[in-house]
Motif scaffolding. Structure first.
Motif, PDB file in Angstrom:
ATOM      1  N   MET A  99       0.897  -1.149   0.000  1.00 10.87           N
ATOM      2  CA  MET A  99       0.000   0.000   0.000  1.00 10.87           C
ATOM      3  C   MET A  99       0.943   1.207   0.000  1.00 10.87           C
ATOM      4  O   MET A  99       2.006   1.145   0.610  1.00 10.87           O
ATOM      5  CB  MET A  99      -0.790  -0.046   1.312  1.00 10.87           C
ATOM      6  N   PRO A 100       0.588   2.288  -0.701  1.00 13.47           N
ATOM      7  CA  PRO A 100       1.538   3.415  -0.704  1.00 13.47           C
ATOM      8  C   PRO A 100       1.683   4.034   0.687  1.00 13.47           C
ATOM      9  O   PRO A 100       0.727   4.033   1.461  1.00 13.47           O
ATOM     10  CB  PRO A 100       0.904   4.412  -1.677  1.00 13.47           C
ATOM     11  N   THR A 101       2.874   4.530   0.959  1.00 14.37           N
ATOM     12  CA  THR A 101       3.071   5.237   2.220  1.00 14.37           C
ATOM     13  C   THR A 101       2.712   6.707   2.023  1.00 14.37           C
ATOM     14  O   THR A 101       2.297   7.376   2.949  1.00 14.37           O
ATOM     15  CB  THR A 101       4.542   5.143   2.686  1.00 14.37           C
ATOM     16  N   GLY A 102       2.895   7.171   0.787  1.00 15.31           N
ATOM     17  CA  GLY A 102       2.611   8.579   0.516  1.00 15.31           C
ATOM     18  C   GLY A 102       1.891   8.752  -0.808  1.00 15.31           C
ATOM     19  O   GLY A 102       1.916   7.874  -1.673  1.00 15.31           O
ATOM     20  N   ILE A 103       1.264   9.908  -0.963  1.00 12.73           N
ATOM     21  CA  ILE A 103       0.529  10.188  -2.193  1.00 12.73           C
ATOM     22  C   ILE A 103       0.605  11.687  -2.459  1.00 12.73           C
ATOM     23  O   ILE A 103       0.604  12.485  -1.521  1.00 12.73           O
ATOM     24  CB  ILE A 103      -0.939   9.697  -2.039  1.00 12.73           C
ATOM     25  N   ILE A 104       0.710  12.044  -3.750  1.00 18.36           N
ATOM     26  CA  ILE A 104       0.594  13.464  -4.113  1.00 18.36           C
ATOM     27  C   ILE A 104      -0.799  13.631  -4.700  1.00 18.36           C
ATOM     28  O   ILE A 104      -1.126  12.985  -5.693  1.00 18.36           O
ATOM     29  CB  ILE A 104       1.680  13.893  -5.127  1.00 18.36           C
ATOM     30  N   PRO A 105      -1.632  14.452  -4.094  1.00 18.53           N
ATOM     31  CA  PRO A 105      -3.008  14.578  -4.581  1.00 18.53           C
ATOM     32  C   PRO A 105      -3.074  15.296  -5.936  1.00 18.53           C
ATOM     33  O   PRO A 105      -2.149  16.021  -6.298  1.00 18.53           O
ATOM     34  CB  PRO A 105      -3.708  15.408  -3.502  1.00 18.53           C
ATOM     35  N   PHE A 106      -4.177  15.100  -6.650  1.00 18.50           N
ATOM     36  CA  PHE A 106      -4.398  15.795  -7.922  1.00 18.50           C
ATOM     37  C   PHE A 106      -4.664  17.269  -7.650  1.00 18.50           C
ATOM     38  O   PHE A 106      -5.412  17.605  -6.729  1.00 18.50           O
ATOM     39  CB  PHE A 106      -5.630  15.215  -8.626  1.00 18.50           C
ATOM     40  N   SER A 107      -4.044  18.166  -8.432  1.00 13.50           N
ATOM     41  CA  SER A 107      -4.400  19.581  -8.348  1.00 13.50           C
ATOM     42  C   SER A 107      -5.058  20.008  -9.648  1.00 13.50           C
ATOM     43  O   SER A 107      -5.659  21.064  -9.733  1.00 13.50           O
ATOM     44  CB  SER A 107      -3.190  20.483  -8.113  1.00 13.50           C
ATOM     45  N   ILE A 108      -4.879  19.204 -10.693  1.00 12.45           N
ATOM     46  CA  ILE A 108      -5.456  19.538 -11.999  1.00 12.45           C
ATOM     47  C   ILE A 108      -6.780  18.773 -12.136  1.00 12.45           C
ATOM     48  O   ILE A 108      -6.792  17.552 -12.034  1.00 12.45           O
ATOM     49  CB  ILE A 108      -4.483  19.124 -13.132  1.00 12.45           C
ATOM     50  N   SER A 109      -7.863  19.527 -12.365  1.00  8.73           N
ATOM     51  CA  SER A 109      -9.176  18.889 -12.502  1.00  8.73           C
ATOM     52  C   SER A 109      -9.327  18.295 -13.898  1.00  8.73           C
ATOM     53  O   SER A 109      -8.576  18.642 -14.812  1.00  8.73           O
ATOM     54  CB  SER A 109     -10.275  19.920 -12.273  1.00  8.73           C
ATOM     55  N   ASP A 216       6.226  18.234  -7.162  1.00 10.62           N
ATOM     56  CA  ASP A 216       6.569  18.975  -5.952  1.00 10.62           C
ATOM     57  C   ASP A 216       6.346  18.050  -4.753  1.00 10.62           C
ATOM     58  O   ASP A 216       5.217  17.854  -4.309  1.00 10.62           O
ATOM     59  CB  ASP A 216       5.696  20.238  -5.869  1.00 10.62           C
ATOM     60  N   PHE A 217       7.444  17.485  -4.248  1.00  7.45           N
ATOM     61  CA  PHE A 217       7.332  16.489  -3.189  1.00  7.45           C
ATOM     62  C   PHE A 217       6.986  17.099  -1.825  1.00  7.45           C
ATOM     63  O   PHE A 217       6.735  16.372  -0.884  1.00  7.45           O
ATOM     64  CB  PHE A 217       8.608  15.642  -3.095  1.00  7.45           C
ATOM     65  N   SER A 218       6.980  18.431  -1.759  1.00  6.34           N
ATOM     66  CA  SER A 218       6.580  19.033  -0.484  1.00  6.34           C
ATOM     67  C   SER A 218       5.078  18.814  -0.262  1.00  6.34           C
ATOM     68  O   SER A 218       4.569  18.953   0.835  1.00  6.34           O
ATOM     69  CB  SER A 218       6.921  20.522  -0.462  1.00  6.34           C
ATOM     70  N   LYS A 219       4.372  18.475  -1.356  1.00  6.59           N
ATOM     71  CA  LYS A 219       2.925  18.228  -1.250  1.00  6.59           C
ATOM     72  C   LYS A 219       2.625  16.743  -0.987  1.00  6.59           C
ATOM     73  O   LYS A 219       1.469  16.334  -0.976  1.00  6.59           O
ATOM     74  CB  LYS A 219       2.214  18.656  -2.545  1.00  6.59           C
ATOM     75  N   GLU A 284      10.378   4.855   0.264  1.00  9.00           N
ATOM     76  CA  GLU A 284       8.937   5.062   0.337  1.00  9.00           C
ATOM     77  C   GLU A 284       8.323   4.532  -0.939  1.00  9.00           C
ATOM     78  O   GLU A 284       8.929   4.611  -2.000  1.00  9.00           O
ATOM     79  CB  GLU A 284       8.628   6.556   0.439  1.00  9.00           C
ATOM     80  N   TYR A 285       7.130   3.996  -0.835  1.00 11.13           N
ATOM     81  CA  TYR A 285       6.371   3.601  -2.015  1.00 11.13           C
ATOM     82  C   TYR A 285       5.250   4.618  -2.141  1.00 11.13           C
ATOM     83  O   TYR A 285       4.459   4.784  -1.213  1.00 11.13           O
ATOM     84  CB  TYR A 285       5.824   2.179  -1.843  1.00 11.13           C
ATOM     85  N   ILE A 286       5.223   5.324  -3.271  1.00 17.05           N
ATOM     86  CA  ILE A 286       4.262   6.429  -3.385  1.00 17.05           C
ATOM     87  C   ILE A 286       3.458   6.363  -4.683  1.00 17.05           C
ATOM     88  O   ILE A 286       3.828   5.646  -5.622  1.00 17.05           O
ATOM     89  CB  ILE A 286       4.977   7.805  -3.321  1.00 17.05           C
ATOM     90  N   TRP A 287       2.389   7.127  -4.728  1.00 18.75           N
ATOM     91  CA  TRP A 287       1.568   7.245  -5.935  1.00 18.75           C
ATOM     92  C   TRP A 287       1.596   8.689  -6.421  1.00 18.75           C
ATOM     93  O   TRP A 287       1.436   9.622  -5.625  1.00 18.75           O
ATOM     94  CB  TRP A 287       0.122   6.833  -5.634  1.00 18.75           C
ATOM     95  N   LEU A 288       1.793   8.827  -7.730  1.00 23.06           N
ATOM     96  CA  LEU A 288       1.861  10.160  -8.333  1.00 23.06           C
ATOM     97  C   LEU A 288       0.666  10.374  -9.268  1.00 23.06           C
ATOM     98  O   LEU A 288       0.315   9.490 -10.045  1.00 23.06           O
ATOM     99  CB  LEU A 288       3.165  10.303  -9.141  1.00 23.06           C
ATOM    100  N   GLY A 308      -0.620  15.305 -13.091  1.00 20.14           N
ATOM    101  CA  GLY A 308      -1.862  15.707 -12.443  1.00 20.14           C
ATOM    102  C   GLY A 308      -1.671  16.748 -11.354  1.00 20.14           C
ATOM    103  O   GLY A 308      -2.633  17.251 -10.793  1.00 20.14           O
ATOM    104  N   GLN A 309      -0.419  17.044 -11.060  1.00 23.42           N
ATOM    105  CA  GLN A 309      -0.133  18.074 -10.062  1.00 23.42           C
ATOM    106  C   GLN A 309       0.199  19.409 -10.719  1.00 23.42           C
ATOM    107  O   GLN A 309      -0.223  20.454 -10.268  1.00 23.42           O
ATOM    108  CB  GLN A 309       1.044  17.639  -9.175  1.00 23.42           C
ATOM    109  N   THR A 310       0.995  19.351 -11.811  1.00 25.17           N
ATOM    110  CA  THR A 310       1.480  20.603 -12.414  1.00 25.17           C
ATOM    111  C   THR A 310       0.889  20.898 -13.791  1.00 25.17           C
ATOM    112  O   THR A 310       0.978  22.016 -14.272  1.00 25.17           O
ATOM    113  CB  THR A 310       3.012  20.552 -12.599  1.00 25.17           C
TER     114      THR A 310
END
Ligand SMILES: [Zn+2]
Length: 351
Positions: A99-109, A216-219, A284-288, A308-310
């Motif tokens: 299961m991912p430990t981290g995720i960057i949420p979508f900012s682009i609709s 942007d990994f700060s998100k 870390e295992y993450i989802w982008l 989906g972020q930028t």
């Protein structure tokens, strides 16, 4: 660190000297230059424990035609493959998979993604006619791309050879001369590499992620099974051990770059000897977030992707080489700036 440097004066092995951060000969006390010594220990701000899905928490759907594997929550059913449009087999329950430990949420609709694509298409002056499709012909899907994120500590010890030249005038015949001074520089450093990403997707190649970067990994936030799992993710296929090797190679290149940068005040800098120790500090295992847009003009099928972020885009625009040839240099430059050949999936062939 086991590198051996002998004193140029008396041949005795020199030792690292904590006080000066350089080398000192125990016999004659000669010291080597200490420029560039970095004591930049990283603060490892979080080393995560990898997590697994429990029973009934996730399902795995597999595409019958291209083999694409998508993970959804246990309430979502997938019928059609995001990549090739093929039928998906009914999802099996996933438990014990990462299961991912981290995720960057979508900012682009989705609206924004569609708009950006239509705008971009209009700009593709050299596209074949059938490529100029209308908004409604797009198939737009949000999907998370699996990736590994590594943290490393890189320690290095090296000897560089450097030169510095200056112009002068010979006293006797008054001719111009160039004097070159040679230096042996000792370097010792300890660096932290925070977020080195490696794509874990089986369908998408590493260069695809590179084309979508930077994220942007700060998100990056902690993955929450209940609030973050409404959008499917591609199942990872590259395991962390293999991904780590790739990341380590990248760290080695970054250390080389750093090493040379410590000789910036010299004209020519070459490493004579170097030794690195690279240790993993965390995984870390993450989802982008990624938007996939596919178009089916005629018999061909093309796939376009967007961060989906930028909103950064990576794609294969099917351009017409004849038109580009006629348009000449400017057109070619334009095409090269925008074109990055990333994925060719079933049925899609570039001209
Ligand atoms: Zn498929």
């Amino acid at each position: 660190m086991q590198m051996k440097f002998t004193c140029p004066d008396c041949g005795v092995q020199m030792k690292f000297d904590e006080e000066t951060g350089g080398l000192r000969c125990p016999s004659c006390s000669r010291t080597e230059q200490t420029e560039g010594y970095e004591k930049d220990f990283i603060k490892y701000y979080h080393v995560k424990q990898l997590k697994e899905f429990g029973d009934e928490e996730a399902r795995l759907y597999v595409c019958r035609s291209c083999g694409m594997k998508l993970v959804t929550n246990n309430r979502t059913a997938l019928k059609e493959c995001y990549f090739c449009g093929g039928a998906m087999t009914i999802g099996e329950r996933l438990s014990g998979d990462l299961m991912p430990t981290g995720i960057i949420p979508f900012s682009i609709s989705e609206k924004k993604a569609r708009k950006a694509f239509s705008k971009w298409f209009l700009k593709v002056k050299f596209a074949p006619r059938e490529f100029k499709v209308k908004k409604r012909d797009f198939k737009c899907h949000a999907v998370y791309l699996p990736a590994w994120l590594f943290q490393f500590r890189g320690q290095g010890e090296a000897m560089l050879h450097a030169t510095r030249s200056k112009e002068g005038v010979d006293e006797e015949d008054k001719e111009k001369i160039i004097e070159t001074e040679h230096y042996d520089l000792y370097r010792r450093f300890d660096l932290g590499f925070d977020r080195i990403p490696v794509c874990a997707s089986g369908k998408i190649e590493e260069r695809f992620l590179e084309a979508l970067e930077p994220y942007d990994f700060s998100k990056l936030k902690e993955f929450d099974l209940y609030s973050d799992f409404g959008i499917p993710a591609e199942q990872y296929s590259l395991m962390d051990e293999k991904a780590e090797k790739r990341a380590k190679k990248r760290v080695q290149e970054l250390m080389d770059e750093y090493l040379l940068s410590t000789g910036e005040n010299y004209e020519e800098v070459k490493p004579v000897e170097r030794e690195y120790q690279i240790g993993k500090a965390g995984t870390e295992y993450i989802w982008l977030p990624v938007w996939f847009v596919s178009i089916e003009p005629g018999d061909n099928e093309y796939l376009f992707v967007m961060n989906g972020q930028t909103g950064k885009v990576a794609m294969d625009p099917p351009y017409n080489p004849v038109k580009i040839f006629i348009a000449g240099g400017l057109g070619v430059t334009f095409a090269f700036l925008l074109i990055r050949i990333i994925v060719l999936l079933s049925g899609g062939s570039l001209i």
